[in-house]
Enzyme design. Structure first.
Site, PDB file in Angstrom:
ATOM      1  CE  LYS A 146      52.509  83.990  33.069  1.00  0.00           C
ATOM      2  NZ  LYS A 146      52.506  85.301  32.424  1.00  0.00           N
ATOM      3  CG  ASN A 147      50.005  86.729  35.014  1.00  0.00           C
ATOM      4  OD1 ASN A 147      51.146  86.544  34.587  1.00  0.00           O
ATOM      5  ND2 ASN A 147      48.923  86.390  34.330  1.00  0.00           N
ATOM      6  CB  CYS A 194      52.220  85.408  24.691  1.00  0.00           C
ATOM      7  SG  CYS A 194      52.811  84.094  25.746  1.00  0.00           S
ATOM      8  NE  ARG A 207      49.843  90.861  25.309  1.00  0.00           N
ATOM      9  CZ  ARG A 207      50.316  89.994  26.204  1.00  0.00           C
ATOM     10  NH1 ARG A 207      51.274  89.152  25.873  1.00  0.00           N
ATOM     11  NH2 ARG A 207      49.851  90.004  27.443  1.00  0.00           N
ATOM     12  CG  ASP A 253      45.689  84.580  31.042  1.00  0.00           C
ATOM     13  OD1 ASP A 253      46.257  85.059  32.019  1.00  0.00           O
ATOM     14  OD2 ASP A 253      45.610  85.160  29.937  1.00  0.00           O
ATOM     15  NE  ARG A 286      56.959  83.720  28.276  1.00  0.00           N
ATOM     16  CZ  ARG A 286      56.655  84.853  27.667  1.00  0.00           C
ATOM     17  NH1 ARG A 286      56.584  84.891  26.357  1.00  0.00           N
ATOM     18  NH2 ARG A 286      56.425  85.934  28.344  1.00  0.00           N
TER      19      ARG A 286
HETATM   20  C1  EPZ Z   1      48.007  90.524  31.922  1.00  0.00           C
HETATM   21  O1  EPZ Z   1      48.513  91.050  30.708  1.00  0.00           O
HETATM   22  C2  EPZ Z   1      48.551  89.117  31.998  1.00  0.00           C
HETATM   23  N1  EPZ Z   1      50.018  89.164  31.990  1.00  0.00           N
HETATM   24  C3  EPZ Z   1      48.037  88.292  30.820  1.00  0.00           C
HETATM   25  O2  EPZ Z   1      48.454  86.958  31.046  1.00  0.00           O
HETATM   26  C4  EPZ Z   1      46.518  88.305  30.814  1.00  0.00           C
HETATM   27  O3  EPZ Z   1      46.064  87.633  29.666  1.00  0.00           O
HETATM   28  C5  EPZ Z   1      46.030  89.754  30.782  1.00  0.00           C
HETATM   29  O4  EPZ Z   1      46.575  90.467  31.920  1.00  0.00           O
HETATM   30  C6  EPZ Z   1      44.511  89.863  30.845  1.00  0.00           C
HETATM   31  O5  EPZ Z   1      44.039  89.250  32.004  1.00  0.00           O
HETATM   32  C7  EPZ Z   1      50.656  89.510  33.120  1.00  0.00           C
HETATM   33  O6  EPZ Z   1      50.049  89.811  34.134  1.00  0.00           O
HETATM   34  C8  EPZ Z   1      52.150  89.500  33.053  1.00  0.00           C
HETATM   35  P1  EPZ Z   1      45.880  93.889  29.985  1.00  0.00           P
HETATM   36  P2  EPZ Z   1      48.355  92.630  30.413  1.00  0.00           P
HETATM   37  O7  EPZ Z   1      46.672  95.144  30.027  1.00  0.00           O
HETATM   38  O8  EPZ Z   1      48.480  93.389  31.667  1.00  0.00           O
HETATM   39  C9  EPZ Z   1      44.545  96.065  26.040  1.00  0.00           C
HETATM   40  C10 EPZ Z   1      49.398  84.956  30.533  1.00  0.00           C
HETATM   41  O9  EPZ Z   1      48.962  84.080  29.791  1.00  0.00           O
HETATM   42  N2  EPZ Z   1      45.502  97.105  26.422  1.00  0.00           N
HETATM   43  O10 EPZ Z   1      44.872  93.626  31.076  1.00  0.00           O
HETATM   44  O11 EPZ Z   1      49.237  92.963  29.282  1.00  0.00           O
HETATM   45  C11 EPZ Z   1      45.231  94.773  25.636  1.00  0.00           C
HETATM   46  O12 EPZ Z   1      45.590  94.819  24.268  1.00  0.00           O
HETATM   47  C12 EPZ Z   1      49.385  86.401  30.111  1.00  0.00           C
HETATM   48  O13 EPZ Z   1      49.814  84.757  31.720  1.00  0.00           O
HETATM   49  C13 EPZ Z   1      45.508  98.303  25.712  1.00  0.00           C
HETATM   50  O14 EPZ Z   1      44.735  98.493  24.773  1.00  0.00           O
HETATM   51  O15 EPZ Z   1      46.840  92.656  29.923  1.00  0.00           O
HETATM   52  C14 EPZ Z   1      44.158  93.732  25.904  1.00  0.00           C
HETATM   53  O16 EPZ Z   1      43.251  93.697  24.812  1.00  0.00           O
HETATM   54  C15 EPZ Z   1      48.965  86.531  28.661  1.00  0.00           C
HETATM   55  N3  EPZ Z   1      46.387  99.277  26.074  1.00  0.00           N
HETATM   56  C16 EPZ Z   1      43.414  94.314  27.110  1.00  0.00           C
HETATM   57  O17 EPZ Z   1      43.771  95.699  27.184  1.00  0.00           O
HETATM   58  C17 EPZ Z   1      47.259  99.118  27.129  1.00  0.00           C
HETATM   59  O18 EPZ Z   1      48.026 100.068  27.421  1.00  0.00           O
HETATM   60  C18 EPZ Z   1      43.798  93.673  28.427  1.00  0.00           C
HETATM   61  O19 EPZ Z   1      45.194  93.789  28.539  1.00  0.00           O
HETATM   62  C19 EPZ Z   1      47.253  97.890  27.832  1.00  0.00           C
HETATM   63  C20 EPZ Z   1      46.356  96.902  27.464  1.00  0.00           C
END
Ligand code: EPZ
Length: 415
Positions: A22-23, A116, A121, A304, A396
């Protein structure tokens, strides 16, 4: 309103074929717009998030043909219009369209992405990257507006190795003449998959999968075809179901080199398994040992999978602790598991799980995608019938979950 009904107790055996990631599929579908020609994608999972993203693209006048896991995209008539489909606020991955539109049009107007509810986020790192590439970003209410006279290469350092921000920075910079460097980039395998796809269309990206990614701009990209990598989180989910209720289950399309953090924890908690070339065989595991589980950025243990692992730990012989350092409030599923007889105490971003606790079927509610999957695992292990409300969260990200579970002898229906 639909609900899932699971009759626990059956021993699981047979084969589960894992679908595409998915990701990885979500950003690759967005990236395919960059060539504005034909792109053929194989192994794209048939899940709600992909359906929603394709609906958004149709509203942007992209031609889409879809047969199960095969998607044909032709974005020759992509429109440079506001991206304000109702689906945007339901799908976090719609934010990849920011990088794509900036690269194509030097302009994007899009609703704030949703997704989610795992706590706040933010997208501050995405916007920081766009500003460093000479984009002017404005956020008012639930809209993001970004404009640039001309994008310029730059060095982008991410305080947090964000998956989304890393991919968005890559997407935005594919056409920027000169060099763009991303430092402290996220190293997830899905980022390698997106970079491989972009390079197959003619981009010039090196270093994906490491903490420094270099993008040298090219003039244009051409159409191609691509096979999306398999979903390591779906694979981990079924491996944990088999560990919880298995007799013997083969998880096919399991890529062990991307799952070292997960495999290390299987060993530590005494789950019996064998790794063969492209599959992991989970054997009946009687004495699950308690764990101290801490999520981390790749190659750490994936956030995840912590919610699903946590459900298994309700059966471990002893006290386990799960800490999620990435999402502070990714424990809503614990209250649902406690309704089934588990004993889990959540304090800030640490859950303490007292095991083993016999689980009884109950009526529970899926709070998010992976939390919902943890309830499916609990239902398969529980005695009696479990009813899961709001199963759309699960649909999803898990394609064909009913068929896949029935195929390994699980008793699950939808009503
Ligand atoms: C991706 O989300 C995945 N989603 C998430 O999977 C996964 O949990 C996450 O990566 C971490 O591995 C998709 O790929 C569509 P991040 P993403 O930016 O990119 C903070 C699932 O279950 N952050 O790596 O949104 C954020 O709050 C989903 O399939 C900022 O602070 O995750 C988090 O604490 C859920 N500022 C951390 O970084 C930003 O601008 C990691 O988030 C962006 C993120």
């Amino acid at each position: 309103v639909k609900k899932l009904i699971i009759k626990g107790g059956q021993l699981l055996e047979g084969e589960v074929h894992i679908s595409g990631s998915k990701n990885s599929a979500l950003p690759i579908i967005c990236a395919s717009l960059l060539c504005q020609e034909f792109v053929k994608l194989f192994n794209c999972p048939d899940i709600e998030d992909v359906n929603r993203l394709l609906d958004i693209l149709r509203e942007l006048h992209v031609d889409i043909k879809r047969e199960a896991d095969y998607i044909e995209i032709n974005s020759h008539s992509l429109k440079n219009i506001a991206i304000n489909s109702a689906n945007v606020s339901k799908l976090r991955a719609s934010y990849y369209l920011m990088g794509v539109y900036l690269a194509l049009f030097n302009h994007v107007q899009i609703n704030m992405p949703g997704g989610c509810d795992l706590g706040s986020r933010p997208i501050d790192l995405h916007l920081k990257a766009f500003r460093l590439l000479n984009g002017k970003c404005e956020v008012n209410y639930d809209q993001v507006l970004i404009d640039s006279k001309k994008l310029k290469g730059n060095k982008i350092f991410f305080e947090i190795p964000s998956v989304g921000a890393t991919i968005n920075a890559m997407l935005a910079s594919v056409f920027i003449e000169g060099k763009t460097i991303i430092e402290n980039a996220a190293k997830e395998p899905e980022i390698i998959d997106v970079a491989n796809f972009l390079n197959k269309m003619g981009a010039n990206i090196t270093g994906a999968g490491s903490c420094i990614i270099e993008i040298n701009g090219v003039k244009r990209l051409k159409g191609t075809e691509y096979y999306v990598m398999s979903d390591r989180i779906e694979a981990g989910t079924y491996a944990l179901m088999a560990a919880g209720r298995g007799k013997e289950v083969d998880i096919v399309n399991f890529n062990h080199k991307y799952n070292n953090g997960f495999i290390a924890k299987l060993i530590e908690s005494n789950v019996k398994f064998k790794i063969l070339d492209n599959k992991i065989k989970i054997l009946s595991s009687k004495d699950i040992l308690p764990l101290n589980l801490k999520t981390g950025y790749y190659p750490g243990f994936p956030t995840d999978l912590q919610q699903i692992y946590l459900a298994l730990l309700t059966q471990a012989k002893g006290i386990s602790k799960v800490q999620d350092s990435i999402y502070k409030s990714r424990f809503k599923n614990c209250y649902e598991l406690n309704k089934m007889g588990a004993r889990i105490i959540v304090d800030e971003n640490v859950a303490t799980i007292y095991g083993p606790h016999h689980l009884n079927g109950a009526e529970v509610t899926a709070t998010d995608l992976r939390g919902g999957a943890s309830l499916v695992l609990a239902g398969l292990m529980a005695e009696g019938t479990t009813t899961i409300l709001n199963p759309e969260h699960i649909f999803r990200g898990y394609s064909g979950i009913l068929e896949k579970i029935r195929k390994i002898n699980g008793n699950i229906t939808i009503a």
